[in-house]
Structures are given as C-alpha cells and as structure tokens.
Design a protein around this motif. Sequence first.
Motif, PDB file in Angstrom:
ATOM      1  N   SER A   1      44.021  -6.867  13.098  1.00 18.77           N
ATOM      2  CA  SER A   1      42.859  -7.377  13.821  1.00 18.77           C
ATOM      3  C   SER A   1      43.199  -7.485  15.299  1.00 18.77           C
ATOM      4  CB  SER A   1      42.400  -8.740  13.283  1.00 18.77           C
ATOM      5  OG  SER A   1      43.336  -9.755  13.590  1.00 18.77           O
TER       6      SER A   1
ATOM      7  N   GLY B   1      40.589 -12.203  12.350  1.00 16.49           N
ATOM      8  CA  GLY B   1      39.728 -11.235  13.013  1.00 16.49           C
ATOM      9  C   GLY B   1      38.323 -11.218  12.474  1.00 16.49           C
TER      10      GLY B   1
ATOM     11  N   ARG C   1      36.589  -6.667  12.970  1.00 16.24           N
ATOM     12  CA  ARG C   1      37.940  -7.208  13.128  1.00 16.24           C
ATOM     13  C   ARG C   1      38.654  -6.623  14.344  1.00 16.24           C
ATOM     14  NH1 ARG C   1      40.739  -5.491   7.834  1.00 16.24           N
ATOM     15  NH2 ARG C   1      39.556  -3.630   8.419  1.00 16.24           N
TER      16      ARG C   1
END
Length: 308
Positions: free
Chosen positions: A122, A148, A173
């Motif tokens: 992420s 994320g 993300r």
Amino acid sequence: LEIRQTAWAFARGDALGDVVFIRYRFVNTNDVPIDSLVFSIWTDPDLGDFEDDLIGCDTSRSMGFIYNDGDDAQYGLNPPAFGVDFFQGPIVPSPGDQALLYKGPFFGIDTVQDFRNLPLTSFTFYINGDPILSDPSTAEIARFYQLGGLDAQGAPIDPAGWGTGGDASTDNRFFFSGTPEDGTGWLDNAPADKRFMVNTGPFTLPPGEENSQDIVVAYVVSQGSDQLDAVNQLRLKDDIAQLAYNANFIIAGPPPSPSVQVRTDDKEIELLIDLEANGTLDYEATDELFNRQVFEGIRIVQYRSPRV
C-alpha cells in the motif's frame, strides 16, 4: 522487537551514486509470535519549496515517490524527484513460490521454498491539518494508513474523489498510481506539503534469531530536464539499482591470469607469458549492470629489493 539497521552507498558517478540502501533486520525477542506486522517507511521529503509537491507510486517497482508540479522556488527549472523503493520485502508462505534473500557478494543468495517476498502492499499520503487524511495522531490512524485504502476515520478511499483519473476500478490502496510523465492513470493534481508512507505486510514474525526478517529499501534521487522528466529518470535509476541488488552487487571481474613461466640466470629474469592458455587474450564479460570488461594488456612492474 529488536531492529538492526545497516545503511550503505557507493561513491560512483553513475546511477548507483544517487542511491542509498538500508537493510532492516527484525528479530522477535518475545516468546510468542508477532502477528500481522506491517513495515512502513514514512517521509516528509519537501522538495525545495514544500508547498508545491505532488506524490505518486509505481506498483511494478514497489516505489513511492514525490515530485514538483513545475518550476520550484529553490531548485529552479528542473527540480528533482525522490523515491523510496522496497528492494527486498518480507517473506510470507506461498506454496510453489520461492523467496530470495540477497546477502551480498561474500555471503551469496538464500532461497526459501514455498515462500515469496512481499512487494509494496500500500501507499498513502497525508497532510498536516487535513480533515480526511491528517497526520496520524493515534496508532489506530497509523494502522489505517499502513493497510491502505482508508482515511483517518477508517472509511474507504474513493479514488474518483482524489486527484484525476481515478474511478471505481482503481485500487485505492495505492494512491496516485498513474504515470505523470504522460498524464495517464490516477494522478495527483493538488500540490501541497505532503508526507507519504510506503508499506509492506502483513507478515508474521515468530520468536528467535533463526526466524528474523530482512527488509531492504532504497532512497533514490534523480534530476531531469524538467519536473516530469525527473520522474522518468527516477524510474530508470531505480531499475539500475534494482539490477545491482538482484546481481548481489557482483560486477564483471578481471580476466583470468595468464600462464607465466619464469626462467632465471645471472642478473636476469625471463618471463614467458602465454596470453592464450587460460583465455586471457580473448576475455570479454558483461554483467547484469551492463559493465563490459575486455582484456587490453598487461603491465609488468619491477620493485627494488634489498641486496642480500
């Protein structure tokens, strides 16, 4: 949790001269496993004037980066770009795969069957005082940013509401995962004083030295003809640095030594040098860093020694 850090760089005039490598080794000194561990690099880079920065990420390279929206008050016409890349992520179980642990030219490369190295999982950013993506003031908010795709309240990020080019099919993300050089994909369009986090995880860390995890990141900086070319140059430098890392920093070595016979006589030494016997004369090698070495010649040096 014990953390050991090693940083190194190279005094070179090529792309490797603009990279700093950092290895983190994690050892669980408890008696029970640490579950769902996520590792993050946080940075507040401030490229010159801190209020004109844009951010993005490159999921294929596991890199987050920052660049300028145009000319910069401090850098002028061609401000640099700065990136943070995961060169070696933590390993997690993955049947049929093979994880690689690079330990340098003296210690080789370890392979771990039925595991894989995690990439960037992420990438998020935040702005001090922002009502939706503020600086993380609690562990819970920090965890949202590590996982994320979540804002400071834990609500899902809608890519269509941030920057340009994002929609319902965009992976939230990875903030601004487009390509600013050609204006495609999900892009940042709001220059500001931005901090960002590159994240990898989650993974489990069992107790003991033998279960330690190594994560290697690199800081890369580049400059181009303008702010967008700086991002392009950043990707190119990052590729070269990744090649160097994947080659375990082994470059093309010297040619094999020639065959030499020595004959001595009164006040003279005769050297019979055969350049073809061991392949010295025809030596040519190119390594994964595109370093090419060929045999050019030999040099014989005489040293003065004490008289006996």
